[in-house]
Design an enzyme around this catalytic site. Sequence first.
Site, PDB file in Angstrom:
ATOM      1  N   HIS A  88       0.737  -1.219   0.007  1.00 24.90           N
ATOM      2  CA  HIS A  88       0.038  -0.054  -0.090  1.00 24.90           C
ATOM      3  C   HIS A  88       1.003   1.258  -0.060  1.00 24.90           C
ATOM      4  O   HIS A  88       2.158   1.190   0.334  1.00 24.90           O
ATOM      5  CB  HIS A  88      -0.927  -0.115   1.056  1.00 24.90           C
ATOM      6  CG  HIS A  88      -1.822   0.765   1.398  1.00 24.90           C
ATOM      7  ND1 HIS A  88      -1.823   2.407   1.659  1.00 24.90           N
ATOM      8  CD2 HIS A  88      -3.377   0.787   1.097  1.00 24.90           C
ATOM      9  CE1 HIS A  88      -2.826   2.913   1.763  1.00 24.90           C
ATOM     10  NE2 HIS A  88      -3.945   1.982   1.398  1.00 24.90           N
TER      11      HIS A  88
ATOM     12  N   ASP B 206       3.340  -4.505   7.716  1.00 25.21           N
ATOM     13  CA  ASP B 206       2.011  -3.898   7.617  1.00 25.21           C
ATOM     14  C   ASP B 206       0.780  -4.880   7.966  1.00 25.21           C
ATOM     15  O   ASP B 206       0.454  -5.444   7.103  1.00 25.21           O
ATOM     16  CB  ASP B 206       1.989  -3.030   6.251  1.00 25.21           C
ATOM     17  CG  ASP B 206       0.609  -2.202   6.081  1.00 25.21           C
ATOM     18  OD1 ASP B 206      -0.097  -2.366   7.028  1.00 25.21           O
ATOM     19  OD2 ASP B 206       0.512  -1.691   4.964  1.00 25.21           O
TER      20      ASP B 206
ATOM     21  N   GLN C 298      -4.446  -5.149   7.122  1.00 25.59           N
ATOM     22  CA  GLN C 298      -5.341  -6.104   6.762  1.00 25.59           C
ATOM     23  C   GLN C 298      -5.409  -7.253   7.509  1.00 25.59           C
ATOM     24  O   GLN C 298      -6.342  -7.702   8.126  1.00 25.59           O
ATOM     25  CB  GLN C 298      -5.342  -6.368   5.314  1.00 25.59           C
ATOM     26  CG  GLN C 298      -5.330  -5.166   4.425  1.00 25.59           C
ATOM     27  CD  GLN C 298      -6.755  -4.515   4.361  1.00 25.59           C
ATOM     28  OE1 GLN C 298      -8.002  -5.291   4.378  1.00 25.59           O
ATOM     29  NE2 GLN C 298      -6.829  -3.246   3.859  1.00 25.59           N
TER      30      GLN C 298
ATOM     31  N   LYS D 161     -10.159  -0.135  10.691  1.00 29.13           N
ATOM     32  CA  LYS D 161     -10.389  -1.559   9.749  1.00 29.13           C
ATOM     33  C   LYS D 161     -10.770  -2.645  10.683  1.00 29.13           C
ATOM     34  O   LYS D 161     -11.312  -3.502  10.150  1.00 29.13           O
ATOM     35  CB  LYS D 161      -9.084  -1.785   8.925  1.00 29.13           C
ATOM     36  CG  LYS D 161      -8.814  -0.787   7.793  1.00 29.13           C
ATOM     37  CD  LYS D 161      -7.889  -1.437   6.900  1.00 29.13           C
ATOM     38  CE  LYS D 161      -7.075  -0.156   6.016  1.00 29.13           C
ATOM     39  NZ  LYS D 161      -7.908   0.273   5.092  1.00 29.13           N
TER      40      LYS D 161
ATOM     41  N   CYS E  53      -4.671   2.411  -4.009  1.00 28.66           N
ATOM     42  CA  CYS E  53      -3.437   3.007  -3.099  1.00 28.66           C
ATOM     43  C   CYS E  53      -2.240   1.941  -3.281  1.00 28.66           C
ATOM     44  O   CYS E  53      -1.407   1.757  -2.286  1.00 28.66           O
ATOM     45  CB  CYS E  53      -3.426   3.263  -1.693  1.00 28.66           C
ATOM     46  SG  CYS E  53      -4.678   4.636  -1.383  1.00 28.66           S
TER      47      CYS E  53
HETATM   48  N1  PLP Z   1      -1.689  -0.580   4.532  1.00 25.67           N
HETATM   49  C1  PLP Z   1      -2.813  -1.372   3.971  1.00 25.67           C
HETATM   50  C2  PLP Z   1      -2.448  -2.882   3.577  1.00 25.67           C
HETATM   51  C3  PLP Z   1      -3.918  -1.043   4.103  1.00 25.67           C
HETATM   52  O1  PLP Z   1      -4.815  -1.514   3.252  1.00 25.67           O
HETATM   53  C4  PLP Z   1      -4.148   0.570   4.331  1.00 25.67           C
HETATM   54  C5  PLP Z   1      -5.330   1.098   4.113  1.00 25.67           C
HETATM   55  O2  PLP Z   1      -6.211   0.901   3.026  1.00 25.67           O
HETATM   56  C6  PLP Z   1      -3.262   1.411   4.754  1.00 25.67           C
HETATM   57  C7  PLP Z   1      -1.842   0.601   4.985  1.00 25.67           C
HETATM   58  C8  PLP Z   1      -3.297   2.574   5.334  1.00 25.67           C
HETATM   59  O3  PLP Z   1      -4.091   2.814   6.506  1.00 25.67           O
HETATM   60  P1  PLP Z   1      -4.482   3.929   7.141  1.00 25.67           P
HETATM   61  O4  PLP Z   1      -5.204   4.724   6.107  1.00 25.67           O
HETATM   62  O5  PLP Z   1      -5.670   3.491   7.933  1.00 25.67           O
HETATM   63  O6  PLP Z   1      -3.466   4.542   7.801  1.00 25.67           O
END
Ligand code: PLP
Length: 406
Positions: free
Chosen positions: A122, A199, A202, A225, A364
Amino acid sequence: MYDVTEVRRDFPILSREVNNKPLVYLDNGASAQKPQVVIDAITRTYSQEYANVHRGLHYLSNLATDNYESVRGKVARFLNAASEDEIVFNSGTTEGINLIAYSWAMPMLQAGDEIILSVMEHHANIVPWHFLRERQGIVIKWVDVDSTGALDPQAVIDAITPKTKLIAITHMSNVLGTKVDVKTITQAAHAKGVAVLVDGSQAAVHMPVDVQDIGCDFYAITGHKLYGPSGSGAIYIKADRMKQMRPFIGGGDMIKEVSKDGVVYNDPPMMFEAGTPGIVQTIGMGVAIDYMMDLGMANIAAHEDRLRDYAVAKLGGLNWIQVQGTTPDKGAIFSFTMEGAAHAHDISTILDKKGVAVRAGQHCTGPLMEHMGLPATCRASMGLYNTEAEIDILVEALELAHELFA
Ligand code: PLP
Protein backbone atom coordinates in the site's frame (compact mmCIF):
# COMPACT_ATOMS: atom_id res chain seq x y z
CA MET A 1 -20.49 -21.75 17.16
CA TYR A 2 -20.14 -18.50 15.15
CA ASP A 3 -23.64 -17.09 14.63
CA VAL A 4 -23.33 -14.50 11.88
CA THR A 5 -27.02 -13.53 12.15
CA GLU A 6 -26.44 -12.55 15.76
CA VAL A 7 -23.17 -10.79 14.88
CA ARG A 8 -24.98 -8.69 12.26
CA ARG A 9 -27.43 -7.44 14.91
CA ASP A 10 -24.48 -5.79 16.65
CA PHE A 11 -23.95 -3.45 13.67
CA PRO A 12 -26.83 -0.98 13.32
CA ILE A 13 -25.82 0.25 9.87
CA LEU A 14 -26.26 -3.22 8.39
CA SER A 15 -30.04 -2.94 8.71
CA ARG A 16 -30.29 0.21 6.58
CA GLU A 17 -31.10 0.38 2.91
CA VAL A 18 -29.06 1.99 0.14
CA ASN A 19 -30.80 2.93 -3.11
CA ASN A 20 -33.93 1.17 -1.78
CA LYS A 21 -32.05 -2.13 -1.41
CA PRO A 22 -30.68 -3.77 1.73
CA LEU A 23 -27.09 -2.68 2.22
CA VAL A 24 -24.51 -5.29 1.21
CA TYR A 25 -21.31 -3.84 2.59
CA LEU A 26 -18.29 -5.34 0.85
CA ASP A 27 -15.86 -2.45 1.27
CA ASN A 28 -14.31 -3.60 4.51
CA GLY A 29 -10.81 -3.39 3.07
CA ALA A 30 -11.25 0.38 2.94
CA SER A 31 -12.95 0.71 6.32
CA ALA A 32 -15.18 -1.51 8.44
CA GLN A 33 -18.53 -0.72 10.06
CA LYS A 34 -18.81 -0.25 13.82
CA PRO A 35 -20.64 -2.42 16.35
CA GLN A 36 -23.06 -0.76 18.78
CA VAL A 37 -20.63 -1.30 21.68
CA VAL A 38 -18.08 0.95 19.96
CA ILE A 39 -20.69 3.61 19.16
CA ASP A 40 -21.88 3.44 22.81
CA ALA A 41 -18.33 3.79 24.13
CA ILE A 42 -17.80 6.92 22.02
CA THR A 43 -21.10 8.44 23.20
CA ARG A 44 -20.46 7.47 26.83
CA THR A 45 -16.96 8.93 26.79
CA TYR A 46 -18.06 12.25 25.32
CA SER A 47 -21.23 12.50 27.42
CA GLN A 48 -19.92 11.21 30.78
CA GLU A 49 -16.21 10.43 30.91
CA TYR A 50 -14.32 12.96 28.80
CA ALA A 51 -11.30 15.08 29.74
CA ASN A 52 -7.74 15.38 28.51
CA VAL A 53 -5.42 12.54 29.47
CA HIS A 54 -2.17 12.42 31.46
CA ARG A 55 -2.59 16.04 32.51
CA GLY A 56 -5.13 16.84 35.17
CA LEU A 57 -5.33 15.65 38.72
CA HIS A 58 -9.11 15.77 38.67
CA TYR A 59 -11.54 12.87 38.61
CA LEU A 60 -12.50 12.99 34.93
CA SER A 61 -8.93 13.36 33.72
CA ASN A 62 -7.92 10.34 35.77
CA LEU A 63 -10.89 8.35 34.49
CA ALA A 64 -10.18 9.27 30.85
CA THR A 65 -6.50 8.46 31.37
CA ASP A 66 -7.33 5.04 32.85
CA ASN A 67 -9.74 4.24 30.00
CA TYR A 68 -7.25 5.42 27.39
CA GLU A 69 -4.20 3.72 28.90
CA SER A 70 -6.06 0.41 29.40
CA VAL A 71 -6.15 0.11 25.59
CA ARG A 72 -2.37 -0.31 25.50
CA GLY A 73 -2.70 -3.64 27.31
CA LYS A 74 -5.59 -4.67 25.04
CA VAL A 75 -3.53 -4.03 21.92
CA ALA A 76 -0.57 -5.86 23.47
CA ARG A 77 -2.78 -8.91 24.17
CA PHE A 78 -4.38 -8.67 20.72
CA LEU A 79 -0.95 -8.86 19.05
CA ASN A 80 0.64 -10.96 21.81
CA ALA A 81 3.36 -8.38 22.44
CA ALA A 82 5.66 -9.11 25.38
CA SER A 83 4.80 -5.81 27.05
CA GLU A 84 2.31 -2.99 26.66
CA ASP A 85 5.29 -0.63 26.66
CA GLU A 86 5.96 -1.89 23.13
CA ILE A 87 2.69 -0.32 21.87
CA VAL A 88 2.66 3.23 20.49
CA PHE A 89 -0.73 4.79 19.75
CA ASN A 90 -1.30 6.82 16.61
CA SER A 91 -3.96 7.76 14.08
CA GLY A 92 -3.50 4.64 11.96
CA THR A 93 -1.02 2.65 9.93
CA THR A 94 0.05 5.59 7.79
CA GLU A 95 1.26 7.47 10.85
CA GLY A 96 2.75 4.30 12.35
CA ILE A 97 4.94 3.58 9.32
CA ASN A 98 5.94 7.24 9.02
CA LEU A 99 7.02 7.11 12.67
CA ILE A 100 9.37 4.23 11.89
CA ALA A 101 10.68 6.02 8.79
CA TYR A 102 11.43 9.24 10.68
CA SER A 103 12.35 7.92 14.12
CA TRP A 104 14.16 4.70 13.34
CA ALA A 105 15.18 4.56 9.68
CA MET A 106 16.34 8.17 9.19
CA PRO A 107 18.89 8.06 12.02
CA MET A 108 19.87 4.40 11.45
CA LEU A 109 20.27 4.25 7.63
CA GLN A 110 22.84 5.89 5.41
CA ALA A 111 23.09 6.64 1.69
CA GLY A 112 23.34 3.42 -0.29
CA ASP A 113 21.57 1.30 2.35
CA GLU A 114 18.72 -0.80 0.98
CA ILE A 115 15.08 -1.29 1.93
CA ILE A 116 13.17 -4.23 0.42
CA LEU A 117 9.48 -3.81 -0.43
CA SER A 118 7.06 -6.15 -2.19
CA VAL A 119 5.32 -4.86 -5.27
CA MET A 120 1.93 -5.23 -3.56
CA GLU A 121 2.56 -2.70 -0.77
CA HIS A 122 0.00 0.00 0.00
CA HIS A 123 1.22 3.56 -0.60
CA ALA A 124 1.43 3.95 3.20
CA ASN A 125 4.27 1.43 3.08
CA ILE A 126 5.92 2.94 0.01
CA VAL A 127 5.84 6.73 0.18
CA PRO A 128 7.67 7.07 3.55
CA TRP A 129 10.52 4.99 2.04
CA HIS A 130 10.56 7.23 -1.04
CA PHE A 131 11.13 10.12 1.40
CA LEU A 132 14.29 8.34 2.54
CA ARG A 133 15.30 7.64 -1.05
CA GLU A 134 14.85 11.31 -1.99
CA ARG A 135 16.37 12.81 1.14
CA GLN A 136 19.03 10.32 2.19
CA GLY A 137 19.95 8.32 -0.89
CA ILE A 138 18.39 5.08 0.42
CA VAL A 139 17.86 2.45 -2.29
CA ILE A 140 14.45 0.74 -2.61
CA LYS A 141 14.47 -2.83 -3.96
CA TRP A 142 11.23 -4.39 -5.20
CA VAL A 143 10.16 -8.02 -5.06
CA ASP A 144 7.43 -9.17 -7.46
CA VAL A 145 4.47 -11.44 -6.79
CA ASP A 146 3.88 -14.41 -9.10
CA SER A 147 0.98 -14.80 -11.53
CA THR A 148 -1.31 -16.08 -8.74
CA GLY A 149 -0.49 -13.07 -6.58
CA ALA A 150 1.60 -15.16 -4.18
CA LEU A 151 4.84 -13.81 -2.73
CA ASP A 152 7.60 -16.39 -2.42
CA PRO A 153 9.37 -15.68 0.90
CA GLN A 154 12.58 -16.99 -0.66
CA ALA A 155 12.41 -14.24 -3.31
CA VAL A 156 12.40 -11.67 -0.51
CA ILE A 157 15.24 -13.43 1.30
CA ASP A 158 17.26 -13.67 -1.94
CA ALA A 159 16.96 -9.88 -2.37
CA ILE A 160 18.89 -9.29 0.88
CA THR A 161 22.43 -7.97 0.39
CA PRO A 162 25.01 -6.70 2.91
CA LYS A 163 23.50 -3.23 2.32
CA THR A 164 19.96 -4.27 3.32
CA LYS A 165 18.78 -2.67 6.56
CA LEU A 166 15.00 -3.13 6.46
CA ILE A 167 12.32 -5.29 4.89
CA ALA A 168 8.94 -3.49 4.96
CA ILE A 169 6.20 -5.86 3.91
CA THR A 170 2.48 -6.39 4.14
CA HIS A 171 1.05 -9.37 6.06
CA MET A 172 -2.00 -9.44 3.75
CA SER A 173 -2.50 -7.60 0.48
CA ASN A 174 -5.39 -5.13 0.50
CA VAL A 175 -5.95 -5.82 -3.22
CA LEU A 176 -5.28 -9.54 -3.74
CA GLY A 177 -5.90 -10.87 -0.22
CA THR A 178 -2.56 -12.70 -0.47
CA LYS A 179 -1.12 -13.72 2.91
CA VAL A 180 2.63 -13.33 3.30
CA ASP A 181 4.82 -15.71 5.29
CA VAL A 182 6.31 -12.92 7.37
CA LYS A 183 7.69 -15.34 9.97
CA THR A 184 10.00 -17.12 7.49
CA ILE A 185 11.07 -13.76 6.08
CA THR A 186 11.77 -12.38 9.57
CA GLN A 187 13.83 -15.38 10.64
CA ALA A 188 16.06 -15.13 7.56
CA ALA A 189 16.26 -11.32 7.82
CA HIS A 190 17.30 -11.41 11.47
CA ALA A 191 19.99 -14.00 10.72
CA LYS A 192 21.50 -11.31 8.48
CA GLY A 193 20.92 -8.40 10.88
CA VAL A 194 18.04 -6.93 8.86
CA ALA A 195 15.02 -5.39 10.61
CA VAL A 196 11.45 -6.26 9.54
CA LEU A 197 8.42 -4.00 9.52
CA VAL A 198 5.07 -5.70 8.91
CA ASP A 199 2.06 -3.77 7.66
CA GLY A 200 -0.74 -5.57 9.50
CA SER A 201 -3.54 -3.22 8.44
CA GLN A 202 -5.45 -6.01 6.71
CA ALA A 203 -4.13 -9.20 8.34
CA ALA A 204 -4.91 -8.20 11.93
CA VAL A 205 -8.58 -7.79 10.96
CA HIS A 206 -8.93 -11.27 9.54
CA MET A 207 -6.70 -13.67 11.48
CA PRO A 208 -4.92 -14.14 14.81
CA VAL A 209 -1.58 -12.30 14.97
CA ASP A 210 1.30 -13.15 17.29
CA VAL A 211 4.17 -10.68 16.96
CA GLN A 212 6.42 -12.73 19.24
CA ASP A 213 5.92 -15.79 17.08
CA ILE A 214 6.55 -13.78 13.90
CA GLY A 215 9.53 -12.14 15.59
CA CYS A 216 9.18 -8.91 13.58
CA ASP A 217 10.52 -5.57 14.84
CA PHE A 218 7.52 -3.41 13.93
CA TYR A 219 3.86 -4.34 13.33
CA ALA A 220 1.36 -1.65 12.30
CA ILE A 221 -2.43 -1.82 12.74
CA THR A 222 -5.18 0.67 12.00
CA GLY A 223 -8.31 1.02 14.16
CA HIS A 224 -10.94 1.87 11.56
CA LYS A 225 -10.45 -1.42 9.73
CA LEU A 226 -10.67 -3.27 13.05
CA TYR A 227 -14.30 -2.17 13.54
CA GLY A 228 -13.09 0.79 15.60
CA PRO A 229 -13.16 4.57 15.00
CA SER A 230 -11.22 6.29 12.24
CA GLY A 231 -8.21 8.23 13.50
CA SER A 232 -7.11 5.39 15.81
CA GLY A 233 -4.27 2.94 15.45
CA ALA A 234 -1.16 1.51 17.02
CA ILE A 235 2.23 0.18 16.15
CA TYR A 236 4.09 -2.58 17.96
CA ILE A 237 7.78 -1.77 18.33
CA LYS A 238 10.10 -4.37 19.82
CA ALA A 239 11.72 -2.98 22.98
CA ASP A 240 15.27 -3.15 21.60
CA ARG A 241 14.27 -1.23 18.48
CA MET A 242 12.52 1.44 20.55
CA LYS A 243 15.85 2.16 22.23
CA GLN A 244 17.32 2.96 18.79
CA MET A 245 14.59 5.48 17.93
CA ARG A 246 14.65 9.27 18.17
CA PRO A 247 11.42 11.18 18.72
CA PHE A 248 9.71 12.35 15.55
CA ILE A 249 7.01 14.81 16.64
CA GLY A 250 7.84 17.13 19.52
CA GLY A 251 5.41 18.72 21.95
CA GLY A 252 3.50 18.14 25.16
CA ASP A 253 3.25 14.68 26.78
CA MET A 254 6.41 13.31 25.16
CA ILE A 255 8.66 15.23 27.54
CA LYS A 256 9.50 15.11 31.25
CA GLU A 257 11.05 18.57 31.41
CA VAL A 258 11.54 21.50 29.08
CA SER A 259 13.76 24.46 29.87
CA LYS A 260 15.22 27.26 27.80
CA ASP A 261 18.36 25.17 27.43
CA GLY A 262 17.03 21.73 26.70
CA VAL A 263 14.58 18.89 26.94
CA VAL A 264 14.33 15.67 28.92
CA TYR A 265 12.21 13.21 26.96
CA ASN A 266 9.60 10.96 28.47
CA ASP A 267 10.26 7.21 28.50
CA PRO A 268 9.03 5.24 25.51
CA PRO A 269 6.31 4.63 24.40
CA MET A 270 5.18 8.11 25.58
CA MET A 271 8.23 9.65 23.90
CA PHE A 272 6.58 8.89 20.57
CA GLU A 273 3.13 10.28 21.39
CA ALA A 274 3.30 14.08 21.35
CA GLY A 275 0.29 16.33 21.91
CA THR A 276 -3.29 15.53 22.84
CA PRO A 277 -3.94 12.10 21.35
CA GLY A 278 -7.08 10.65 19.78
CA ILE A 279 -8.51 9.95 23.23
CA VAL A 280 -11.99 8.84 22.26
CA GLN A 281 -10.84 7.13 19.08
CA THR A 282 -8.31 5.06 21.01
CA ILE A 283 -10.85 4.13 23.68
CA GLY A 284 -13.21 3.09 20.86
CA MET A 285 -10.47 0.99 19.28
CA GLY A 286 -10.00 -0.79 22.62
CA VAL A 287 -13.70 -1.67 22.73
CA ALA A 288 -13.56 -2.89 19.11
CA ILE A 289 -10.59 -5.11 19.96
CA ASP A 290 -12.48 -6.51 22.97
CA TYR A 291 -15.42 -7.18 20.65
CA MET A 292 -13.27 -9.09 18.16
CA MET A 293 -11.46 -11.02 20.88
CA ASP A 294 -14.80 -11.99 22.47
CA LEU A 295 -15.90 -13.40 19.12
CA GLY A 296 -12.49 -15.07 18.87
CA MET A 297 -10.00 -14.32 16.13
CA ALA A 298 -9.83 -18.00 15.14
CA ASN A 299 -13.65 -18.07 14.80
CA ILE A 300 -13.62 -14.90 12.71
CA ALA A 301 -10.87 -16.36 10.49
CA ALA A 302 -12.81 -19.64 10.04
CA HIS A 303 -15.99 -17.73 9.12
CA GLU A 304 -14.14 -15.60 6.60
CA ASP A 305 -12.37 -18.64 5.13
CA ARG A 306 -15.82 -20.11 4.45
CA LEU A 307 -16.85 -16.86 2.76
CA ARG A 308 -13.63 -16.86 0.71
CA ASP A 309 -14.21 -20.43 -0.49
CA TYR A 310 -17.82 -19.64 -1.37
CA ALA A 311 -16.81 -16.49 -3.26
CA VAL A 312 -14.01 -18.35 -5.10
CA ALA A 313 -16.56 -20.90 -6.33
CA LYS A 314 -19.22 -18.30 -7.23
CA LEU A 315 -16.94 -15.80 -8.96
CA GLY A 316 -15.10 -18.68 -10.63
CA GLY A 317 -18.38 -19.56 -12.36
CA LEU A 318 -18.46 -16.17 -14.11
CA ASN A 319 -16.09 -16.64 -17.02
CA TRP A 320 -16.31 -12.94 -17.94
CA ILE A 321 -14.79 -11.91 -14.61
CA GLN A 322 -11.01 -11.98 -14.13
CA VAL A 323 -10.15 -12.32 -10.46
CA GLN A 324 -6.68 -11.04 -9.57
CA GLY A 325 -4.95 -13.04 -6.88
CA THR A 326 -5.85 -16.70 -7.15
CA THR A 327 -3.45 -18.14 -4.61
CA PRO A 328 -5.43 -20.34 -2.17
CA ASP A 329 -3.61 -18.84 0.83
CA LYS A 330 -5.55 -15.61 0.87
CA GLY A 331 -8.13 -13.66 2.83
CA ALA A 332 -11.66 -12.92 1.61
CA ILE A 333 -10.58 -9.99 -0.58
CA PHE A 334 -11.41 -10.15 -4.29
CA SER A 335 -10.16 -7.75 -6.92
CA PHE A 336 -11.52 -8.24 -10.39
CA THR A 337 -12.03 -6.77 -13.80
CA MET A 338 -14.92 -7.49 -16.16
CA GLU A 339 -14.67 -8.24 -19.84
CA GLY A 340 -16.24 -5.45 -21.89
CA ALA A 341 -16.75 -3.07 -18.95
CA ALA A 342 -15.29 0.35 -19.64
CA HIS A 343 -13.85 0.88 -16.19
CA ALA A 344 -14.03 -0.55 -12.68
CA HIS A 345 -15.92 2.60 -11.68
CA ASP A 346 -18.73 1.69 -14.08
CA ILE A 347 -19.11 -1.72 -12.44
CA SER A 348 -19.17 -0.29 -8.94
CA THR A 349 -21.80 2.27 -9.96
CA ILE A 350 -24.10 -0.54 -11.15
CA LEU A 351 -23.42 -2.55 -7.99
CA ASP A 352 -24.21 0.50 -5.87
CA LYS A 353 -27.66 0.72 -7.50
CA LYS A 354 -28.24 -2.78 -6.10
CA GLY A 355 -27.14 -1.73 -2.63
CA VAL A 356 -23.74 -3.44 -2.98
CA ALA A 357 -20.80 -1.32 -1.75
CA VAL A 358 -17.42 -2.21 -3.28
CA ARG A 359 -14.36 -0.11 -4.01
CA ALA A 360 -13.11 0.66 -7.50
CA GLY A 361 -9.76 2.18 -8.41
CA GLN A 362 -6.10 1.61 -7.68
CA HIS A 363 -6.55 0.95 -3.95
CA CYS A 364 -3.42 2.99 -3.16
CA THR A 365 -1.24 0.36 -4.83
CA GLY A 366 0.26 2.04 -7.90
CA PRO A 367 3.22 -0.38 -8.26
CA LEU A 368 0.92 -3.43 -8.06
CA MET A 369 -1.42 -2.03 -10.71
CA GLU A 370 1.61 -1.40 -12.91
CA HIS A 371 2.83 -4.97 -12.27
CA MET A 372 -0.60 -6.38 -13.23
CA GLY A 373 -0.89 -4.04 -16.21
CA LEU A 374 -4.29 -2.79 -15.07
CA PRO A 375 -5.56 0.79 -14.72
CA ALA A 376 -7.91 -0.19 -11.90
CA THR A 377 -9.92 -3.04 -10.38
CA CYS A 378 -13.17 -3.50 -8.51
CA ARG A 379 -12.66 -4.90 -5.04
CA ALA A 380 -15.11 -6.82 -2.86
CA SER A 381 -13.60 -7.21 0.60
CA MET A 382 -15.41 -9.16 3.30
CA GLY A 383 -15.57 -8.88 7.03
CA LEU A 384 -16.83 -10.74 10.07
CA TYR A 385 -20.50 -9.86 9.41
CA ASN A 386 -20.75 -10.80 5.73
CA THR A 387 -22.72 -13.82 4.55
CA GLU A 388 -22.93 -16.26 1.66
CA ALA A 389 -26.32 -14.71 0.78
CA GLU A 390 -24.58 -11.36 0.29
CA ILE A 391 -22.09 -12.98 -2.08
CA ASP A 392 -25.11 -14.25 -4.07
CA ILE A 393 -26.42 -10.67 -4.28
CA LEU A 394 -22.98 -9.49 -5.45
CA VAL A 395 -23.02 -12.15 -8.19
CA GLU A 396 -26.56 -11.17 -9.30
CA ALA A 397 -25.51 -7.51 -9.47
CA LEU A 398 -22.40 -8.46 -11.47
CA GLU A 399 -24.58 -10.42 -13.90
CA LEU A 400 -26.71 -7.32 -14.40
CA ALA A 401 -23.59 -5.20 -15.00
CA HIS A 402 -22.31 -7.78 -17.48
CA GLU A 403 -25.63 -7.71 -19.40
CA LEU A 404 -25.43 -3.93 -19.59
CA PHE A 405 -21.83 -3.86 -20.80
CA ALA A 406 -21.82 -6.95 -23.04
N1 PLP B 1 -1.68 -0.65 4.51
C1 PLP B 1 -2.68 -1.37 3.99
C2 PLP B 1 -2.39 -2.78 3.53
C3 PLP B 1 -3.96 -0.83 3.87
O1 PLP B 1 -4.94 -1.56 3.33
C4 PLP B 1 -4.18 0.49 4.33
C5 PLP B 1 -5.51 1.13 4.19
O2 PLP B 1 -6.20 0.95 3.20
C6 PLP B 1 -3.11 1.20 4.89
C7 PLP B 1 -1.88 0.59 4.96
C8 PLP B 1 -3.27 2.60 5.40
O3 PLP B 1 -4.06 2.62 6.53
P1 PLP B 1 -4.60 4.01 7.11
O4 PLP B 1 -5.15 4.78 5.94
O5 PLP B 1 -5.63 3.60 8.08
O6 PLP B 1 -3.46 4.70 7.73
